[in-house]
Design a protein around this motif. Sequence first.
Motif, PDB file in Angstrom:
ATOM      1  N   GLN A  30       0.827  -1.205   0.000  1.00 37.63           N
ATOM      2  CA  GLN A  30       0.000   0.000   0.000  1.00 37.63           C
ATOM      3  C   GLN A  30       0.865   1.261   0.000  1.00 37.63           C
ATOM      4  O   GLN A  30       0.541   2.239  -0.675  1.00 37.63           O
ATOM      5  N   GLU A  33       2.126   1.732  -3.433  1.00 42.77           N
ATOM      6  CA  GLU A  33       1.022   2.154  -4.302  1.00 42.77           C
ATOM      7  C   GLU A  33       0.743   3.651  -4.133  1.00 42.77           C
ATOM      8  O   GLU A  33       0.576   4.371  -5.110  1.00 42.77           O
ATOM      9  N   ILE A  34       0.716   4.124  -2.893  1.00 47.70           N
ATOM     10  CA  ILE A  34       0.429   5.535  -2.626  1.00 47.70           C
ATOM     11  C   ILE A  34       1.565   6.429  -3.120  1.00 47.70           C
ATOM     12  O   ILE A  34       1.349   7.402  -3.841  1.00 47.70           O
ATOM     13  N   GLY A  36       4.371   5.577  -4.960  1.00 46.68           N
ATOM     14  CA  GLY A  36       4.941   5.267  -6.267  1.00 46.68           C
ATOM     15  C   GLY A  36       4.275   5.982  -7.426  1.00 46.68           C
ATOM     16  O   GLY A  36       4.828   6.031  -8.522  1.00 46.68           O
ATOM     17  N   LYS A  37       3.122   6.566  -7.213  1.00 53.74           N
ATOM     18  CA  LYS A  37       2.421   7.304  -8.278  1.00 53.74           C
ATOM     19  C   LYS A  37       3.206   8.534  -8.728  1.00 53.74           C
ATOM     20  O   LYS A  37       2.962   9.062  -9.809  1.00 53.74           O
ATOM     21  N   TYR A  38       4.137   8.985  -7.907  1.00 55.05           N
ATOM     22  CA  TYR A  38       4.816  10.249  -8.177  1.00 55.05           C
ATOM     23  C   TYR A  38       6.234  10.086  -8.698  1.00 55.05           C
ATOM     24  O   TYR A  38       6.908  11.072  -8.964  1.00 55.05           O
ATOM     25  N   TYR A  60      12.984   8.984  -2.916  1.00 46.98           N
ATOM     26  CA  TYR A  60      12.733   8.963  -4.363  1.00 46.98           C
ATOM     27  C   TYR A  60      14.054   9.016  -5.122  1.00 46.98           C
ATOM     28  O   TYR A  60      15.064   9.507  -4.612  1.00 46.98           O
ATOM     29  N   ASP A  65      10.436  14.387  -8.135  1.00 45.42           N
ATOM     30  CA  ASP A  65       9.390  13.418  -7.793  1.00 45.42           C
ATOM     31  C   ASP A  65       9.024  13.548  -6.314  1.00 45.42           C
ATOM     32  O   ASP A  65       7.853  13.482  -5.945  1.00 45.42           O
ATOM     33  N   ALA A  69       5.365  14.527  -4.908  1.00 43.97           N
ATOM     34  CA  ALA A  69       4.677  13.679  -3.927  1.00 43.97           C
ATOM     35  C   ALA A  69       4.268  14.500  -2.710  1.00 43.97           C
ATOM     36  O   ALA A  69       3.127  14.422  -2.251  1.00 43.97           O
ATOM     37  N   HIS A  72       1.321  16.769  -3.394  1.00 42.51           N
ATOM     38  CA  HIS A  72       0.034  16.089  -3.595  1.00 42.51           C
ATOM     39  C   HIS A  72      -0.452  15.292  -2.387  1.00 42.51           C
ATOM     40  O   HIS A  72      -1.647  15.057  -2.240  1.00 42.51           O
TER      41      HIS A  72
END
Length: 116
Positions: A30, A33-34, A36-38, A60, A65, A69, A72
């Motif tokens: 999780q 997933e949260i 890694g989007k960035y 990162y 990146d 993150a 956001h």
Amino acid sequence: MALAEQLRLPPEVNQIIYVRNLPLKITPEQLFEIFGKYGPIRQIRRGVASDTKGSAFVAYEDIFDAKNALDHLKGLQVAGKYLSVNYLQKDRITKKAEIRKAKQEIENLKKEFKST
């Protein structure tokens, strides 16, 4: 010159973000997933001690990146908890370690003088 090279970032911006108020039962999958989007993640280290549970360091590959993150994810709600996201402040960690070491030395001296 690339756009990334033209931008000036504040001095506190770095590749590692510090996250607090994570749900205690969040899984590594999780987390990836949260965050890694960035961008590509080098490493995630979760707090395991009683005073660090619910926190993590996310490193990162690229500083931009990490900035994206943080921008956001600050205040994102995850499992009913709002995330607190900041850049890693290495000087604060160093200072805390120095204070811990000094306190330990004082305790050692107290023990030494009590026994004499």
